[in-house]
Enzyme design. Sequence first.
Site, PDB file in Angstrom:
ATOM      1  N   ASP A 257       0.848  -1.209  -0.273  1.00 44.08           N
ATOM      2  CA  ASP A 257       0.126   0.436   0.012  1.00 44.08           C
ATOM      3  C   ASP A 257       0.391   1.465  -0.142  1.00 44.08           C
ATOM      4  OD1 ASP A 257       0.518  -1.422   3.064  1.00 44.08           O
ATOM      5  OD2 ASP A 257      -0.189   0.465   3.146  1.00 44.08           O
ATOM      6  N   ASP A 267       4.620   7.987   1.434  1.00 45.49           N
ATOM      7  CA  ASP A 267       4.860   7.479   2.422  1.00 45.49           C
ATOM      8  C   ASP A 267       6.414   7.763   3.476  1.00 45.49           C
ATOM      9  OD1 ASP A 267       2.383   7.620   2.351  1.00 45.49           O
ATOM     10  OD2 ASP A 267       1.405   5.822   2.401  1.00 45.49           O
TER      11      ASP A 267
END
Length: 496
Positions: A257, A267
Site C-alpha cells: 500500500d 509514504d
Amino acid sequence: MTSTLDIGGMNFAFQNSFHDSMDGFFSPADAAKPSAPDPLIFNHALAVRLGIAAEGMTESQLAAIFSGKETPEGANPLAFAYAGHQFGHFSPQLGDGRALLLGEIVAPDGARFDLQLKGSGPTAFSRNGDGKAAIGPVLREYLVSEAMAAMGVPTTRSLAAVATGDRVQRERSHPGAVLTRAASSHIRVGTFQFFAAHFGADHVIQLSEYTINRHFPELAEAANPHLALLDRVFGLQCELVARWMGVGFIHGVMNTDNVAVSGETLDYGPCAFMDRFAVNTVFSSIDANGRYAYGRQPQITHWNMARFAEAMLPAIHAVDPADVDAAKALVDAIPARFRAQWLDEMREKLGLGQAKKADEQLIDTLFGELEQHAVDFTSFFRALAQLLRGDGDLLRALLPDAEAMAPWIADWWAQLEREAIAPLERADAMDAVNPLYIPRNHLVEAALVAAEAGDMAPWTELLEVVQNPYVERAEWAAFAQPAPIDADPYKTFCGT
Ligand code: AMP
Ligand code: MG
C-alpha cells in the site's frame, strides 16, 4: 459540506479526473476543522512549479487552505480505497485513513498532480485511527521528501505543513499538524489489490486503463496494455530502488500500500538514511525481523511486484490468456533488471564511465569492505572524488588505518585508468551525483525535537542544507559529519 474560500483570485485550476471518472473507487471525505491553524512552512518554489499562485496569499489564508479549515473552490475531497500486504500479510481493507485528496491540478507544463492533505482527520477508512498527524512525522516527511527531490530521486513532494493548534495522542501527546503532499498520483499497488480482491476483472481493467491514460498514455497502443503497464511499473520500481540504494535510503515500511505505480517514493514513515555501512541496517521500531532492511529492499521489490502481477492478472488475461505466461516471465526477470539498474547507479557513483564486466566485481566487493571497516556510506564517495583531486585526508579520516581498503582502492584506480577521462573532470562528475548533505539521523532528530518545542530554526536550516546536497559550503561542515560514534542506535517510529 464543502465550503469554498475566496482567496484573492487564487486559482488552483482543479481538474479532478479521478473523482469525475472513477466513481466507486473512493469515498468522499471532509477535513476536520483545526482549532488554530498556523503555517510552519510553505514551499514557494514547488508552488511555482505546480502553477499555484500563492504570492498574494496571507499566512492565514495559507493556513486555512493547507490545514483543511477551508476548502478551495473546485476541490472534490475524497479518500482513496486500497488494500495491501503489510509485512507480508494481506489486509483487504486499508484506504486513506488519515489523508484526503483535495483534487488534481495541472501544472503550467501540463504535468498533473494530486494535492493531498495528510493528517486532516478521520475518513470512511480510518478504522480505529484518529486520522490525525503529529508535527514530528509531518516535518520528517517534508524534510526527507524534499531532500530526495533535491537528489533527483523520484518522490512525492511537500507543499506545506500547518500546525493545527490541536493535540494528537500517541504514546504521549504531541502538537498536531497537516502536511500537503503533491504526487503525480496516489495510485498504489494496494489500490489494484483492493479492486482485484473485492470486485474482480472489470474494476481492475478500469483502474489499469485510468492509470495508463494518466501516466503512460503511449501504452494504450500496446497489444496488451495491461501487460505493458506491468512491465513499465516493474522498470520504474527497479530504477527507484536502485536510487534508494545509491543514497543509503531505507524506506522502512515497503508494504504494497506504500508502493506508488508512478515510481515515486511514497509514504515517508519510519524512513531514514544509513550512516556507517551495514547491509542489514533497520531503523523502524516495528520492523523487528528486518524485513525492510537496507539490503533487502531489492528482494522486497521483487516480492511486491509479484503481488502487483497477481492483482493485474485478471486484466492481462482478459486481453489474451497467453499473456499470463509473459507476466510470469516479467516477474522472474526482476532481479536481473534491478541488478542492471543498480550497477548503473553504482558505476556513476564510482566515476566509472562505460559499463564493463570488470566493474561488476569491483562493485560487488565494495560493500563487504565498507561494512568491515564501518565506513560512513555518504562520505565515502565524496572521499573518492577528493582522492582524484590528490587529497587523501577525507578517506583516511573514514578508515581505521592506512591499509584498510588499499587493495580495493588500487583496483578502483586501475579501472578508472582504462578510461581516458581527466581526474578532475571525473571528480566533479562524481560530486554532482554523490550527495554531501543528506538528512542525517542525529540532525533530523535534533531538528524535530526543537520544532516540537516550538523552535523551527534548526529544522528550517537543515531543510535548506539538504535542498542543496552537492555543493560544499564551509559554514555547513557540521552537516556533513556522521553521527558521533557513541550515539545510541537510531530508532524511528511510524506514528504519523
Ligand atoms: P502506513 O503503512 O503507515 O502508511 O498506513 C497504513 C494504513 O493505516 C493506511 O490505511 C493509513 O491510512 C492508516 N492509518 C495510519 N495512521 C492512521 C491514523 N492516525 N488514523 C487513521 N488511519 C491511519
Ligand atoms: Mg501508507
